[in-house]
Design an enzyme around this catalytic site. Structure first.
Site, mmCIF file in Angstrom:
data_model
loop_
_atom_site.group_PDB
_atom_site.id
_atom_site.type_symbol
_atom_site.label_atom_id
_atom_site.label_comp_id
_atom_site.label_asym_id
_atom_site.label_seq_id
_atom_site.Cartn_x
_atom_site.Cartn_y
_atom_site.Cartn_z
ATOM 1 N N HIS A 21 17.995 -3.659 -12.970
ATOM 2 C CA HIS A 21 16.807 -3.305 -12.180
ATOM 3 C C HIS A 21 16.981 -3.677 -10.716
ATOM 4 O O HIS A 21 16.362 -3.072 -9.838
ATOM 5 C CB HIS A 21 15.545 -3.948 -12.775
ATOM 6 C CG HIS A 21 15.386 -5.407 -12.502
ATOM 7 N ND1 HIS A 21 15.899 -6.385 -13.323
ATOM 8 C CD2 HIS A 21 14.774 -6.066 -11.493
ATOM 9 C CE1 HIS A 21 15.600 -7.567 -12.839
ATOM 10 N NE2 HIS A 21 14.931 -7.409 -11.720
ATOM 11 N N ASP A 40 3.397 -16.548 -16.664
ATOM 12 C CA ASP A 40 3.520 -16.208 -18.088
ATOM 13 C C ASP A 40 2.843 -17.260 -18.960
ATOM 14 O O ASP A 40 2.174 -16.923 -19.943
ATOM 15 C CB ASP A 40 4.989 -16.055 -18.486
ATOM 16 C CG ASP A 40 5.644 -14.830 -17.859
ATOM 17 O OD1 ASP A 40 4.937 -14.060 -17.185
ATOM 18 O OD2 ASP A 40 6.861 -14.651 -18.021
ATOM 19 N N TYR A 62 7.115 -16.648 -12.409
ATOM 20 C CA TYR A 62 6.855 -16.047 -13.721
ATOM 21 C C TYR A 62 6.721 -17.084 -14.826
ATOM 22 O O TYR A 62 6.019 -16.836 -15.818
ATOM 23 C CB TYR A 62 7.828 -14.914 -14.046
ATOM 24 C CG TYR A 62 9.217 -15.217 -14.530
ATOM 25 C CD1 TYR A 62 9.450 -15.778 -15.785
ATOM 26 C CD2 TYR A 62 10.328 -14.848 -13.769
ATOM 27 C CE1 TYR A 62 10.737 -15.997 -16.252
ATOM 28 C CE2 TYR A 62 11.622 -15.063 -14.238
ATOM 29 C CZ TYR A 62 11.824 -15.636 -15.480
ATOM 30 O OH TYR A 62 13.106 -15.851 -15.943
ATOM 31 N N ASP A 84 11.424 -16.733 -8.006
ATOM 32 C CA ASP A 84 11.119 -15.722 -9.016
ATOM 33 C C ASP A 84 10.758 -16.402 -10.333
ATOM 34 O O ASP A 84 9.710 -16.132 -10.936
ATOM 35 C CB ASP A 84 12.330 -14.799 -9.178
ATOM 36 C CG ASP A 84 12.153 -13.768 -10.287
ATOM 37 O OD1 ASP A 84 11.005 -13.433 -10.603
ATOM 38 O OD2 ASP A 84 13.174 -13.297 -10.835
ATOM 39 N N ASP A 91 0.812 -1.224 0.000
ATOM 40 C CA ASP A 91 0.000 0.000 0.000
ATOM 41 C C ASP A 91 0.843 1.271 0.000
ATOM 42 O O ASP A 91 0.532 2.247 0.700
ATOM 43 C CB ASP A 91 -0.952 -0.007 1.198
ATOM 44 C CG ASP A 91 -1.997 -1.107 1.100
ATOM 45 O OD1 ASP A 91 -2.243 -1.588 -0.023
ATOM 46 O OD2 ASP A 91 -2.565 -1.497 2.138
#
Length: 511
Positions: free
Chosen positions: A144, A223, A219, A215, A24
């Site tokens: 990143h 995906d 994905y 991770d 949040d």
């Protein structure tokens, strides 16, 4: 107060109140507006999922794997302490125990591991960053994960209630815990202060040992769901078979070991990875769109400017160093470019965006045959095409496409530690493959040449003609390189097996 999320991949997810406070915040909520698969969304209309839901899914799997490791570890210590011959090993395992705060930090790392992504995910931190380095050599290379660390600091500093929650949860140790979370995201376990018996914790979110981490588990499943593809890898089964063990070759280091019978399941994980790269991530149209969007960002970089907290003007290529600017960068920058009505400098960028929408895309002129490894061929082809055709980099793009199991030419499963049903105090690496049907090579590369001109343009024909000539040279050179690499690899293997020396001549009749 805990919060429940309903996820299409994992079902009901319940998160700790501190995790909910992180979710949040504006810095985390921006992930709702960053496409997980970048340009894939323009090829697969159902691939509309974002980094937001992937991050929550990774947090869930990080929690599941951490709990799976903790409970058997506690049970192993209690069981092994009862026998004289295993007491020493039990004492070693005691140092590897996971605390409730460790568990929570692992969950936070899973939640925040992608908080540093920019517009269209890897398009921004990879393609755009590389394109800017080519245009301006002073541009700094970054990942990143680097920005994720900066964004965590920024998020806690700008949300007072979140900082209070961290202090309340971790007390005076909260800053050390924050650094621990950053290291978990990077998979960085080489710092001097990190105890080797805790190494396994750094393999949960970002596993640098063999690329098998939560991770990827999220994905791949997410995906495949979004792309309408199937995955045969069962991540829940894999997690259920994991345990903490000391490695056989480095007895003072812990790792995540898995039952030997899971080897086939792990090959399915990497088979899924290759399938996703071939059919989606590196789809020829996906790459064409991502090259066009990269050109959009390069064109807009000097004209779409932002102000940091000091009032200094910041470009998109510099935003990674300024979290207060970076948090404003989402997929919406492309809409922002289109809405700049009075800016003539952005006309080229606007035209490129509209061409993607109208499906006037860069054309794939040629793709070379796959070889094991291409060395410097991309640069050579670029120079040759510029020299022979008189075209420049505004007319074409040469892309090197690499498919692998995640560790270059190495088989990542060679770096996995296994244990057996009958011996759960010793782990080992497999010395041979369990089946003849499994791959013999684990990486291949190709070159693609895309034309940025219309097919009716004279420049397109010039590029097509010269590329055909150039391709012969590239094919031949690549084949020679591959042969040399294979021969060198064979020699290294022979030397490692203690069988070095000249090989026997091949009997042509027997062939």
């Amino acid at each position: 107060m805990s919060k429940i999320f309903n996820d299409p991949i994992h079902g009901t997810i319940m998160l700790d109140p501190l995790l909910v406070k992180i979710i949040d915040t504006p810095q985390f909520q921006r992930l709702r507006n960053i496409k997980q698969l970048g340009g894939c969304y323009f090829v697969y209309p159902s691939a509309a999922h974002n980094r937001f839901e992937h991050s929550i899914g990774t947090c869930f799997l990080a929690s599941k794997l951490a709990h799976q490791l903790k409970e058997p570890l506690d049970q192993d210590i209690e069981r092994l302490e009862k026998h004289e011959e295993t007491k020493t090993y039990a004492k070693k395992l005691e140092k590897a125990k996971m605390t409730p705060n460790d568990l929570l930090c692992i969950e936070i790392a899973g939640l925040c591991h992608d908080i540093g992504h920019g517009p269209y995910s890897h398009l921004f931190d990879r393609l755009f960053n590389k394109a800017m380095q080519k245009k301006d050599p002073s541009t700094v290379a970054w990942k990143h994960e680097d920005v994720s660390s900066k964004m965590i600091d920024h998020m806690i500093a700008t949300n007072e209630d979140l900082k209070d929650a961290f202090v309340k949860k971790f007390d005076k140790d909260w800053e050390n815990r924050k650094e621990f979370i950053k290291d978990l995201i990077e998979g960085n376990k080489e710092k001097p202060k990190i105890k080797k018996e805790r190494y396994y914790m750094y393999e949960i979110v970002a596993n640098k040992r063999n690329e098998i981490d939560v991770d990827k588990m999220d994905y791949f499943a997410r995906d495949c769901h979004g792309l309408g593809m199937k995955s045969n890898f069962d991540h829940l089964r894999y997690i259920s078979q994991c345990r903490v063990m000391f490695t056989s070759d480095k007895p003072d280091e812990t790792t995540i070991a898995v039952r030997d019978k899971e080897e086939h399941n792990l090959y399915e994980l990497f088979h899924t990875r290759i399938g996703l790269f071939r059919r989606a991530y590196y789809h020829k149209v996906t790459k064409a769109i991502e090259i066009m969007f990269t050109d959009v960002l390069v064109e807009a970089n000097d004209h779409l400017l932002f102000k940091n907290n000091s009032g200094k003007t910041v470009k998109m290529s510099e935003a990674w160093e300024h979290p207060e600017v970076y948090e404003k960068l989402t997929d919406s920058v492309f809409d922002e470019i289109l809405m700049k009505e009075d800016s003539e400098q952005l006309e080229i960028a606007k035209k490129l965006i509209n061409n993607v929408y109208k499906r006037n895309l860069y054309s794939l002129v040629v793709e070379t045959s796959p070889v094991i490894k291409i060395k410097n061929q991309k640069e050579r082809m670029e120079k040759r095409l510029i020299h022979k055709t008189g075209l420049n980099e505004d007319d074409f793009s040469v892309q090197k496409v690499t498919y692998s199991y995640g560790m270059g030419r190495n088989n990542p499963i060679d770096s996995v530690y296994f244990y057996t049903k009958y011996n759960d105090t010793k782990c080992f690496k497999k010395k041979r493959k369990p089946s003849l049907f499994l791959p013999q090579r684990f990486q291949e590369e190709t070159l693609r040449v895309y034309s940025k001109n219309d097919k009716n343009d004279e420049k397109f024909e010039v590029l097509k003609e010269e590329t055909a000539k150039c391709l012969i040279t590239v094919k031949l050179k690549s084949a020679i390189d591959s042969e040399h690499q294979e021969n060198a690899a064979s020699k290294r293997k022979l030397n490692a097996d203690g069988k070095s020396g000249p090989s026997k001549p091949i009997n042509k009749k027997s062939r």
